[in-house]
Write a protein that holds these residues in place. Structure first.
Motif, PDB file in Angstrom:
ATOM      1  N   LYS A  19      60.884   2.189 -61.095  1.00  0.00           N
ATOM      2  CA  LYS A  19      59.308   1.404 -60.775  1.00  0.00           C
ATOM      3  C   LYS A  19      57.991   1.518 -60.579  1.00  0.00           C
ATOM      4  N   ILE A  20      56.854   1.096 -61.389  1.00  0.00           N
ATOM      5  CA  ILE A  20      55.658   1.906 -61.687  1.00  0.00           C
ATOM      6  C   ILE A  20      54.638   1.690 -60.300  1.00  0.00           C
ATOM      7  N   LEU A  21      53.876   1.918 -59.752  1.00  0.00           N
ATOM      8  CA  LEU A  21      52.280   1.987 -58.957  1.00  0.00           C
ATOM      9  C   LEU A  21      51.996   2.211 -59.533  1.00  0.00           C
ATOM     10  N   TRP A  22      50.680   2.193 -60.442  1.00  0.00           N
ATOM     11  CA  TRP A  22      49.824   2.245 -61.060  1.00  0.00           C
ATOM     12  C   TRP A  22      48.432   2.277 -60.869  1.00  0.00           C
ATOM     13  N   ALA A  23      47.717   2.720 -61.366  1.00  0.00           N
ATOM     14  CA  ALA A  23      45.475   2.652 -60.454  1.00  0.00           C
ATOM     15  C   ALA A  23      45.058   3.561 -61.574  1.00  0.00           C
ATOM     16  N   PRO A  24      43.535   3.213 -61.674  1.00  0.00           N
ATOM     17  CA  PRO A  24      42.737   1.984 -61.296  1.00  0.00           C
ATOM     18  C   PRO A  24      42.637   0.991 -61.943  1.00  0.00           C
ATOM     19  N   ASP A  25      43.436   0.890 -62.752  1.00  0.00           N
ATOM     20  CA  ASP A  25      42.277   0.168 -64.205  1.00  0.00           C
ATOM     21  C   ASP A  25      43.868  -1.333 -64.567  1.00  0.00           C
ATOM     22  N   LYS A  26      42.866  -2.119 -63.809  1.00  0.00           N
ATOM     23  CA  LYS A  26      44.431  -3.169 -63.750  1.00  0.00           C
ATOM     24  C   LYS A  26      44.003  -3.708 -65.061  1.00  0.00           C
ATOM     25  N   HIS A  27      43.525  -3.894 -65.952  1.00  0.00           N
ATOM     26  CA  HIS A  27      43.531  -4.347 -67.657  1.00  0.00           C
ATOM     27  C   HIS A  27      43.743  -3.250 -68.379  1.00  0.00           C
ATOM     28  N   LEU A  28      44.208  -2.125 -67.795  1.00  0.00           N
ATOM     29  CA  LEU A  28      45.018  -1.049 -68.807  1.00  0.00           C
ATOM     30  C   LEU A  28      46.070  -1.389 -68.835  1.00  0.00           C
ATOM     31  N   GLY A  29      46.176  -1.434 -67.189  1.00  0.00           N
ATOM     32  CA  GLY A  29      48.009  -1.715 -66.692  1.00  0.00           C
ATOM     33  C   GLY A  29      48.320  -2.732 -66.539  1.00  0.00           C
ATOM     34  N   SER A  30      47.888  -3.735 -67.158  1.00  0.00           N
ATOM     35  CA  SER A  30      48.316  -5.640 -67.404  1.00  0.00           C
ATOM     36  C   SER A  30      48.313  -5.520 -68.775  1.00  0.00           C
ATOM     37  N   TYR A  31      47.573  -4.608 -69.717  1.00  0.00           N
ATOM     38  CA  TYR A  31      48.533  -4.366 -71.104  1.00  0.00           C
ATOM     39  C   TYR A  31      49.427  -3.903 -71.198  1.00  0.00           C
ATOM     40  N   VAL A  32      49.953  -2.575 -70.008  1.00  0.00           N
ATOM     41  CA  VAL A  32      50.378  -1.532 -70.387  1.00  0.00           C
ATOM     42  C   VAL A  32      52.207  -2.472 -69.561  1.00  0.00           C
ATOM     43  N   GLN A  33      52.196  -3.353 -68.652  1.00  0.00           N
ATOM     44  CA  GLN A  33      52.987  -4.131 -67.967  1.00  0.00           C
ATOM     45  C   GLN A  33      53.787  -5.536 -69.278  1.00  0.00           C
ATOM     46  N   ARG A  34      52.464  -6.066 -70.185  1.00  0.00           N
ATOM     47  CA  ARG A  34      52.842  -6.324 -70.601  1.00  0.00           C
ATOM     48  C   ARG A  34      53.468  -5.794 -72.598  1.00  0.00           C
ATOM     49  N   GLU A  35      53.108  -4.903 -72.341  1.00  0.00           N
ATOM     50  CA  GLU A  35      53.909  -4.253 -73.965  1.00  0.00           C
ATOM     51  C   GLU A  35      55.183  -3.693 -73.199  1.00  0.00           C
ATOM     52  N   THR A  36      55.463  -2.544 -71.799  1.00  0.00           N
ATOM     53  CA  THR A  36      56.465  -2.822 -72.025  1.00  0.00           C
ATOM     54  C   THR A  36      57.782  -3.180 -71.209  1.00  0.00           C
ATOM     55  N   GLY A  37      57.169  -4.729 -70.918  1.00  0.00           N
ATOM     56  CA  GLY A  37      57.918  -4.987 -69.389  1.00  0.00           C
ATOM     57  C   GLY A  37      58.538  -4.537 -68.194  1.00  0.00           C
TER      58      GLY A  37
END
Length: 346
Positions: free
Chosen positions: A175-193
């Motif tokens: 499980k990932i804790l991501w920082a700091p860019d929420k837009h890049l993080g959301s993109y990564v989350q959508r693409e990888t699940g």
């Protein structure tokens, strides 16, 4: 977790006190360039410049055997180049990264005031406390962060490898804790699940690109492909024909058949796009229009602080040298090395 109000105030405070390089005539530019070339030889130095810096800085870096690239290649080039002094033309986290990877080298920057809204909006003490609240998560931080934040991370990523790293970690059940860019993080989350818990930060340049503006511009250029950096908001990313880092955007423009491109990233990239692909047309994606501050409209105000005058000054005086605490640097070296090894397929 939201830091919006505090972060925006911090960014405004920084923007209100920026010192931009002096405007130079053509003859003054030529004089500064020759002076810098002589100083680079004298100091056994090389320029490591980002795609978002002024075209004249990029041109000078290329002419003198330096590097013009994204932050991943900047890190690798600085580490591997034999020069004893690195002049990092970019923003502060890039200088810190160069120093961490090459502690034996002298690292100078045209100005240490050049920072990043993502870095400002992710203070190390607050971020560390956030990590402590979620000890079961693997900490992945974007390169646009301070040395102290990197030292707290398990992985550092750039936009060019973020997807692959998170895919790799997700495949291992992490499980990932991501920082700091929420837009890049959301993109990564959508693409990888992947299971991604995000810090709330954003880039003041990319956040101002708007889907409505893209739709309107697409009506004017119906055959243009839209190239978008993943730090942009989700509605903008969803309109893209291609999403990627600065170097990946350049590659996409080279390989896609379109003759026109609408580009949603810092307009500093247009120097390299036009240099490498002169037979194609590149159009700046619209930002927030009348509602924008235009302190950041498609151009990072901190990247703009890198000029010929302050670059020459630091080579002459040794000012604006980057230092990183030794223990902090050793801790940050681990996730940075992991990043470089992963990108090299090791």
């Amino acid at each position: 977790m939201s830091h919006d109000a505090a972060d925006q105030q911090l960014v405004r405070d920084h923007l209100d006190h920026l010192h931009q390089p002096q405007a130079l005539s053509g003859s003054q530019q030529a004089e500064f360039k020759q002076r810098i070339k002589d100083l680079l030889v004298r100091e056994n130095a090389v320029i490591v410049a980002h795609y978002y810096t002024d075209p004249i800085i990029q041109e000078l870096a290329e002419e003198t055997g330096g590097c013009v690239s994204d932050s991943l290649e900047m890190a690798r080039f600085g580490r591997d180049n034999p020069a004893s002094t690195l002049v990092v033309a970019g923003v502060k986290f890039m200088g810190e990264t160069a120093k961490i990877l090459s502690p034996e080298k002298r690292v100078l920057m045209p100005t240490l005031e050049a920072t990043c809204s993502l870095d400002i909006g992710c203070p190390a003490d607050e971020f560390s406390a956030f990590c402590d609240q979620h000890p079961d998560r693997t900490v992945v931080v974007y390169a646009n962060t301070s040395a102290a934040v990197k030292a707290r991370a398990d992985w550092v990523v750039t936009s060019s490898i973020a997807l692959k790293v998170v895919e790799h970690l997700d495949a291992q059940g992490e499980k990932i804790l991501w920082a700091p860019d929420k837009h890049l993080g959301s993109y990564v989350q959508r693409e990888t699940g992947a299971d991604v818990l995000m810090w709330d930060g954003a880039c003041i340049v990319h956040e101002e690109f708007k889907a409505k503006g893209l739709e309107d511009l697409k009506q004017v250029y119906p055959d243009a492909a839209i190239l978008v950096h993943p730090e942009s908001p989700e509605p903008v990313v969803k309109m893209a024909d291609y999403v990627g880092s600065t170097s990946q955007i350049i590659h996409a423009a080279e390989t896609l058949p379109n003759k026109q491109f609408i580009v949603a990233t810092d307009q500093g990239i247009f120097y390299k796009l036009q240099q490498q692909i002169p037979d194609k047309e590149f159009i700046v994606a619209p930002t927030a229009g009348s509602g924008a501050t235009c302190r950041s409209c498609a151009n990072c105000p901190w990247m703009a602080m890198n000029g010929l005058d302050n670059l020459a000054n630091v080579l002459e005086t040794g000012a604006s040298e980057v230092f990183v605490d030794q223990l902090l640097g050793e801790q940050a070296m681990k996730p940075l090395t992991r990043m470089l090894n992963f990108s090299a397929g090791k």
